[in-house]
Design a protein around this motif. Structure first.
Motif, PDB file in Angstrom:
ATOM      1  N   PRO A  78      30.607  76.128   8.897  1.00 38.90           N
ATOM      2  CA  PRO A  78      30.917  76.368  10.307  1.00 38.90           C
ATOM      3  C   PRO A  78      32.412  76.583  10.522  1.00 38.90           C
ATOM      4  N   HIS A  79      32.728  77.441  11.448  1.00 40.38           N
ATOM      5  CA  HIS A  79      34.119  77.734  11.789  1.00 40.38           C
ATOM      6  C   HIS A  79      34.363  77.238  13.208  1.00 40.38           C
ATOM      7  N   THR A  80      35.447  76.533  13.383  1.00 38.57           N
ATOM      8  CA  THR A  80      35.796  76.073  14.716  1.00 38.57           C
ATOM      9  C   THR A  80      37.300  76.150  14.883  1.00 38.57           C
ATOM     10  N   MET A  81      37.738  76.562  16.038  1.00 41.48           N
ATOM     11  CA  MET A  81      39.172  76.627  16.320  1.00 41.48           C
ATOM     12  C   MET A  81      39.567  75.348  17.046  1.00 41.48           C
ATOM     13  N   VAL A  82      40.668  74.760  16.591  1.00 46.55           N
ATOM     14  CA  VAL A  82      41.094  73.469  17.100  1.00 46.55           C
ATOM     15  C   VAL A  82      42.547  73.543  17.541  1.00 46.55           C
ATOM     16  N   TRP A  83      42.836  72.890  18.653  1.00 48.79           N
ATOM     17  CA  TRP A  83      44.217  72.741  19.106  1.00 48.79           C
ATOM     18  C   TRP A  83      44.486  71.252  19.209  1.00 48.79           C
ATOM     19  N   ALA A  84      45.657  70.828  18.726  1.00 47.89           N
ATOM     20  CA  ALA A  84      46.007  69.414  18.783  1.00 47.89           C
ATOM     21  C   ALA A  84      47.510  69.255  18.954  1.00 47.89           C
ATOM     22  N   ALA A  85      47.909  68.041  19.318  1.00 48.09           N
ATOM     23  CA  ALA A  85      49.329  67.730  19.486  1.00 48.09           C
ATOM     24  C   ALA A  85      49.572  66.308  19.034  1.00 48.09           C
ATOM     25  N   PHE A  86      50.832  66.028  18.684  1.00 44.99           N
ATOM     26  CA  PHE A  86      51.232  64.659  18.415  1.00 44.99           C
ATOM     27  C   PHE A  86      52.684  64.495  18.821  1.00 44.99           C
ATOM     28  N   CYS A  87      53.049  63.252  19.035  1.00 44.92           N
ATOM     29  CA  CYS A  87      54.422  62.914  19.408  1.00 44.92           C
ATOM     30  C   CYS A  87      54.803  61.702  18.570  1.00 44.92           C
ATOM     31  N   GLY A  88      55.646  61.908  17.578  1.00 46.42           N
ATOM     32  CA  GLY A  88      55.963  60.834  16.653  1.00 46.42           C
ATOM     33  C   GLY A  88      54.704  60.446  15.904  1.00 46.42           C
ATOM     34  N   ALA A  89      54.334  59.189  15.944  1.00 47.48           N
ATOM     35  CA  ALA A  89      53.126  58.718  15.267  1.00 47.48           C
ATOM     36  C   ALA A  89      51.915  58.695  16.197  1.00 47.48           C
ATOM     37  N   GLU A  90      52.086  59.122  17.436  1.00 47.62           N
ATOM     38  CA  GLU A  90      50.998  59.070  18.427  1.00 47.62           C
ATOM     39  C   GLU A  90      50.191  60.361  18.435  1.00 47.62           C
ATOM     40  N   LYS A  91      48.875  60.216  18.353  1.00 47.68           N
ATOM     41  CA  LYS A  91      47.993  61.381  18.456  1.00 47.68           C
ATOM     42  C   LYS A  91      47.907  61.816  19.903  1.00 47.68           C
ATOM     43  N   GLY A  92      47.879  63.121  20.088  1.00 43.51           N
ATOM     44  CA  GLY A  92      47.718  63.675  21.417  1.00 43.51           C
ATOM     45  C   GLY A  92      46.311  64.207  21.597  1.00 43.51           C
ATOM     46  N   PRO A  93      46.134  65.087  22.554  1.00 42.04           N
ATOM     47  CA  PRO A  93      44.796  65.628  22.812  1.00 42.04           C
ATOM     48  C   PRO A  93      44.316  66.513  21.663  1.00 42.04           C
ATOM     49  N   LEU A  94      43.010  66.563  21.508  1.00 43.04           N
ATOM     50  CA  LEU A  94      42.352  67.400  20.512  1.00 43.04           C
ATOM     51  C   LEU A  94      41.360  68.264  21.284  1.00 43.04           C
ATOM     52  N   LEU A  95      41.482  69.566  21.164  1.00 45.92           N
ATOM     53  CA  LEU A  95      40.623  70.467  21.925  1.00 45.92           C
ATOM     54  C   LEU A  95      39.960  71.454  20.981  1.00 45.92           C
ATOM     55  N   PHE A  96      38.648  71.542  21.049  1.00 45.53           N
ATOM     56  CA  PHE A  96      37.897  72.534  20.282  1.00 45.53           C
ATOM     57  C   PHE A  96      37.690  73.739  21.185  1.00 45.53           C
ATOM     58  N   TRP A  97      38.149  74.896  20.731  1.00 47.84           N
ATOM     59  CA  TRP A  97      38.052  76.116  21.532  1.00 47.84           C
ATOM     60  C   TRP A  97      36.605  76.558  21.610  1.00 47.84           C
ATOM     61  N   ASN A  98      36.085  76.687  22.822  1.00 46.69           N
ATOM     62  CA  ASN A  98      34.707  77.092  23.053  1.00 46.69           C
ATOM     63  C   ASN A  98      34.664  78.614  23.195  1.00 46.69           C
ATOM     64  N   LYS A  99      34.605  79.310  22.056  1.00 41.79           N
ATOM     65  CA  LYS A  99      34.686  80.768  22.048  1.00 41.79           C
ATOM     66  C   LYS A  99      33.518  81.416  22.790  1.00 41.79           C
ATOM     67  N   GLU A 100      32.337  80.817  22.699  1.00 38.31           N
ATOM     68  CA  GLU A 100      31.171  81.394  23.378  1.00 38.31           C
ATOM     69  C   GLU A 100      31.376  81.421  24.890  1.00 38.31           C
ATOM     70  N   GLU A 101      31.990  80.386  25.422  1.00 33.54           N
ATOM     71  CA  GLU A 101      32.189  80.272  26.863  1.00 33.54           C
ATOM     72  C   GLU A 101      33.519  80.873  27.326  1.00 33.54           C
ATOM     73  N   TRP A 102      34.590  80.686  26.531  1.00 34.09           N
ATOM     74  CA  TRP A 102      35.937  81.062  26.956  1.00 34.09           C
ATOM     75  C   TRP A 102      36.427  82.378  26.344  1.00 34.09           C
ATOM     76  N   GLY A 103      35.717  82.897  25.346  1.00 33.73           N
ATOM     77  CA  GLY A 103      36.148  84.124  24.685  1.00 33.73           C
ATOM     78  C   GLY A 103      37.274  83.852  23.691  1.00 33.73           C
ATOM     79  N   ASN A 104      37.966  84.905  23.291  1.00 32.46           N
ATOM     80  CA  ASN A 104      39.080  84.770  22.355  1.00 32.46           C
ATOM     81  C   ASN A 104      40.248  84.063  23.029  1.00 32.46           C
ATOM     82  N   ILE A 105      41.115  83.490  22.217  1.00 27.19           N
ATOM     83  CA  ILE A 105      42.277  82.809  22.779  1.00 27.19           C
ATOM     84  C   ILE A 105      43.292  83.856  23.229  1.00 27.19           C
ATOM     85  N   THR A 106      43.565  83.841  24.510  1.00 27.52           N
ATOM     86  CA  THR A 106      44.568  84.714  25.104  1.00 27.52           C
ATOM     87  C   THR A 106      45.600  83.826  25.791  1.00 27.52           C
TER      88      THR A 106
END
Length: 167
Positions: A32-60
């Motif tokens: 399976p292929h999934t596109m993921v966006w994430a962030a961190f600040c120092g040692a702290e994990k930030g949000p994790l977002l899985f791109w919903n290509k079926e609903e949102w289309g390509n990343i623009t």
């Protein structure tokens, strides 16, 4: 067999061992292929977002602003307030937090840059084509390596997302 990075598997064998089961590497055609966006600040994990290509289309750029930016902004606001308490007289101006993004077209688009400027979020200026300077690339490489070693391998998009979340 010898493992070389997270996607390379080298098979060393004698010519007579060509089809021996210990010398064959599995081929995964339907991973399976999934596109993921994430962030961190120092040692702290930030949000994790899985791109919903079926609903949102390509990343623009507009998709980035609609789905990713709100999570980034919330994370930024929280840590900006948190770190401002500890570093009230820092050298960066009004905020101790600076955002670093890679050179993806949606990150470099005029409307994206304008939104960051409108919200007074500082972006790190750094050279193009230099992924080795981006710490999130090392994080993704580590996650990919761990996923490659996972047994059993995730065979559905949902299993892949759950495995990524667990890392």
């Amino acid at each position: 067999m010898h493992r070389g990075g997270h996607q390379r598997l080298y098979v060393i064998r004698r010519p007579s061992e060509r089809y021996h089961p210990n010398c064959l590497r599995p081929k995964f055609t339907n991973i399976p292929h999934t596109m993921v966006w994430a962030a961190f600040c120092g040692a702290e994990k930030g949000p994790l977002l899985f791109w919903n290509k079926e609903e949102w289309g390509n990343i623009t750029a507009q998709g980035f602003l609609d789905y990713i930016y709100p999570k980034l902004k919330e994370f930024y606001d929280f840590y900006n307030a948190e770190y401002s308490v500890y570093f009230p007289n820092h050298e960066f101006g009004s905020t101790p937090i600076i955002i670093q993004m890679d050179g993806a077209p949606c990150h470099k688009a005029r409307i994206t840059i304008a939104k960051f400027q409108e919200d007074d979020i500082k972006l790190l200026q750094w050279p193009a084509n230099s992924p080795d300077l981006n710490p999130i690339k090392a994080v993704w490489n580590l996650i990919k390596t761990q996923l490659a070693k996972q047994k059993p391998r995730p065979l559905t998009k949902e299993a892949m997302q759950a495995a990524i979340k667990s890392k």
